[in-house]
Write an enzyme that holds these catalytic residues in place. Structure first.
Site, PDB file in Angstrom:
ATOM      1  N   ARG A   1      -1.940  -6.245  -8.136  1.00 12.21           N
ATOM      2  CA  ARG A   1      -0.760  -7.083  -7.881  1.00 12.21           C
ATOM      3  C   ARG A   1      -0.415  -8.108  -8.879  1.00 12.21           C
ATOM      4  O   ARG A   1       0.721  -8.433  -9.217  1.00 12.21           O
ATOM      5  CB  ARG A   1      -0.767  -7.973  -6.356  1.00 12.21           C
ATOM      6  CG  ARG A   1      -0.618  -6.850  -5.416  1.00 12.21           C
ATOM      7  CD  ARG A   1      -1.237  -7.388  -3.892  1.00 12.21           C
ATOM      8  NE  ARG A   1      -2.422  -7.853  -3.897  1.00 12.21           N
ATOM      9  CZ  ARG A   1      -3.215  -8.326  -3.009  1.00 12.21           C
ATOM     10  NH1 ARG A   1      -2.625  -8.296  -1.823  1.00 12.21           N
ATOM     11  NH2 ARG A   1      -4.411  -8.542  -3.310  1.00 12.21           N
TER      12      ARG A   1
ATOM     13  N   LYS B   1     -16.911  -7.046   5.509  1.00 11.78           N
ATOM     14  CA  LYS B   1     -15.692  -7.600   6.039  1.00 11.78           C
ATOM     15  C   LYS B   1     -15.529  -7.435   7.557  1.00 11.78           C
ATOM     16  O   LYS B   1     -15.726  -6.075   7.787  1.00 11.78           O
ATOM     17  CB  LYS B   1     -14.516  -7.362   5.164  1.00 11.78           C
ATOM     18  CG  LYS B   1     -14.248  -7.368   3.959  1.00 11.78           C
ATOM     19  CD  LYS B   1     -12.967  -7.028   3.633  1.00 11.78           C
ATOM     20  CE  LYS B   1     -12.675  -7.741   1.830  1.00 11.78           C
ATOM     21  NZ  LYS B   1     -11.383  -6.863   1.310  1.00 11.78           N
TER      22      LYS B   1
ATOM     23  N   HIS C   1       0.975  -1.111   0.226  1.00 13.54           N
ATOM     24  CA  HIS C   1      -0.010   0.014   0.105  1.00 13.54           C
ATOM     25  C   HIS C   1       0.987   0.999  -0.002  1.00 13.54           C
ATOM     26  O   HIS C   1       0.414   2.155  -0.602  1.00 13.54           O
ATOM     27  CB  HIS C   1      -0.917  -0.051   1.306  1.00 13.54           C
ATOM     28  CG  HIS C   1      -2.021  -0.936   1.439  1.00 13.54           C
ATOM     29  ND1 HIS C   1      -2.027  -1.760   2.547  1.00 13.54           N
ATOM     30  CD2 HIS C   1      -2.685  -1.472   0.496  1.00 13.54           C
ATOM     31  CE1 HIS C   1      -3.014  -2.801   2.249  1.00 13.54           C
ATOM     32  NE2 HIS C   1      -3.534  -2.599   1.091  1.00 13.54           N
TER      33      HIS C   1
ATOM     34  N   SER D   1      -2.684  -7.920   3.079  1.00 23.77           N
ATOM     35  CA  SER D   1      -2.879  -7.758   4.284  1.00 23.77           C
ATOM     36  C   SER D   1      -3.409  -9.128   4.972  1.00 23.77           C
ATOM     37  O   SER D   1      -3.250  -9.574   6.324  1.00 23.77           O
ATOM     38  CB  SER D   1      -4.195  -6.760   4.444  1.00 23.77           C
ATOM     39  OG  SER D   1      -3.816  -5.660   4.052  1.00 23.77           O
TER      40      SER D   1
HETATM   41  O1  PNS Z   1      -9.047  -3.389   0.426  1.00 20.43           O
HETATM   42  P1  PNS Z   1     -10.169  -3.604  -0.186  1.00 20.43           P
HETATM   43  O2  PNS Z   1     -11.137  -4.519   0.836  1.00 20.43           O
HETATM   44  O3  PNS Z   1      -9.773  -4.478  -1.437  1.00 20.43           O
HETATM   45  O4  PNS Z   1     -11.015  -2.331  -0.388  1.00 20.43           O
HETATM   46  C1  PNS Z   1     -12.534  -2.685  -1.119  1.00 20.43           C
HETATM   47  C2  PNS Z   1     -12.898  -1.502  -1.140  1.00 20.43           C
HETATM   48  C3  PNS Z   1     -13.182  -0.675   0.328  1.00 20.43           C
HETATM   49  C4  PNS Z   1     -12.325  -0.446  -2.090  1.00 20.43           C
HETATM   50  C5  PNS Z   1     -14.522  -1.465  -1.700  1.00 20.43           C
HETATM   51  O5  PNS Z   1     -15.008  -2.503  -0.799  1.00 20.43           O
HETATM   52  C6  PNS Z   1     -15.470  -0.206  -1.296  1.00 20.43           C
HETATM   53  O6  PNS Z   1     -15.202   0.789  -2.239  1.00 20.43           O
HETATM   54  N1  PNS Z   1     -16.269  -0.105  -0.444  1.00 20.43           N
HETATM   55  C7  PNS Z   1     -17.168   0.858   0.003  1.00 20.43           C
HETATM   56  C8  PNS Z   1     -18.570   0.675  -0.623  1.00 20.43           C
HETATM   57  C9  PNS Z   1     -18.871   0.685  -1.954  1.00 20.43           C
HETATM   58  O7  PNS Z   1     -18.645   1.769  -2.596  1.00 20.43           O
HETATM   59  N2  PNS Z   1     -19.136  -0.706  -2.576  1.00 20.43           N
HETATM   60  C10 PNS Z   1     -19.428  -0.472  -3.988  1.00 20.43           C
HETATM   61  C11 PNS Z   1     -18.176  -0.804  -4.596  1.00 20.43           C
HETATM   62  S1  PNS Z   1     -18.452  -1.006  -6.571  1.00 20.43           S
END
Ligand code: PNS
Length: 159
Positions: free
Chosen positions: A91, A42, A18, A129
């Site tokens: 990645r 999550k 990150h 992570s």
């Molecule tokens: O680190 P991660 O868990 O891969 O991040 C995922 C994240 C937080 C970017 C994604 O779940 C997100 O944008 N969540 C916010 C809610 C949202 O907008 N959901 C629709 C995504 S298309």
């Protein structure tokens, strides 16, 4: 590109992968808001506050990086912050499917918001992570893979 980018994620915990994306993102954007998604489906290993503090401490030296938590849709948060783009790291090919779907959905929800991908450095492709948590829980040494400030949070969490 100029302006503010949002770098969203769970950051549970932040890794050197990150950190690398943020540092390289700063070559492209003026400011990066690291946005920690809270209240997602999550269940996080680290509290919202600890995840925020770990990132703040990792970037205490750089005023071009700010750290916030957000709830709800990323596109709504990005609009509030007047961000020009969402920054995400890739990645490996295995990341692509999920990232492609999210980028497409976010573009449908807000056609003005671009998603910009940066591929991770080859030395960081295996860092996640999830693996940091797994190795830490089994008392493995993760000091090569996370910012130094994160180690004390890991020690406390997996004491
Ligand atoms: O680190 P991660 O868990 O891969 O991040 C995922 C994240 C937080 C970017 C994604 O779940 C997100 O944008 N969540 C916010 C809610 C949202 O907008 N959901 C629709 C995504 S298309």
């Amino acid at each position: 590109m100029q302006g503010v980018a949002i770098y969203p994620g769970s950051f549970d915990p932040i890794t050197l992968g990150h950190v690398d994306i943020i540092e390289r993102g700063l070559k492209v954007f003026d400011h990066i808001i690291v946005a920690i998604a809270v209240n997602t489906s999550k269940v996080a290993a680290f509290s919202d506050v600890d995840r925020l503090h770990m990132i703040e401490e990792s970037f205490a030296h750089d005023r071009r990086v700010s750290v916030v938590s957000f709830q709800g849709l990323l596109v709504d948060f990005a609009r509030q912050q007047e961000a020009v783009a969402v920054l995400r790291g890739l990645r490996a090919a295995s990341d692509f499917e999920y990232e492609f779907q999210m980028a497409a959905m976010n573009r449908r929800l807000n056609p003005d918001l671009e998603t910009v991908f940066m591929t991770s450095r080859s030395t960081h492709t295996f860092i996640s992570s999830t693996l940091i948590r797994e190795v830490s829980a089994m008392r493995g040494d993760v000091s090569e893979f996370v910012p130094e400030v994160v180690l004390k949070y890991i020690a406390k969490r997996y004491a």
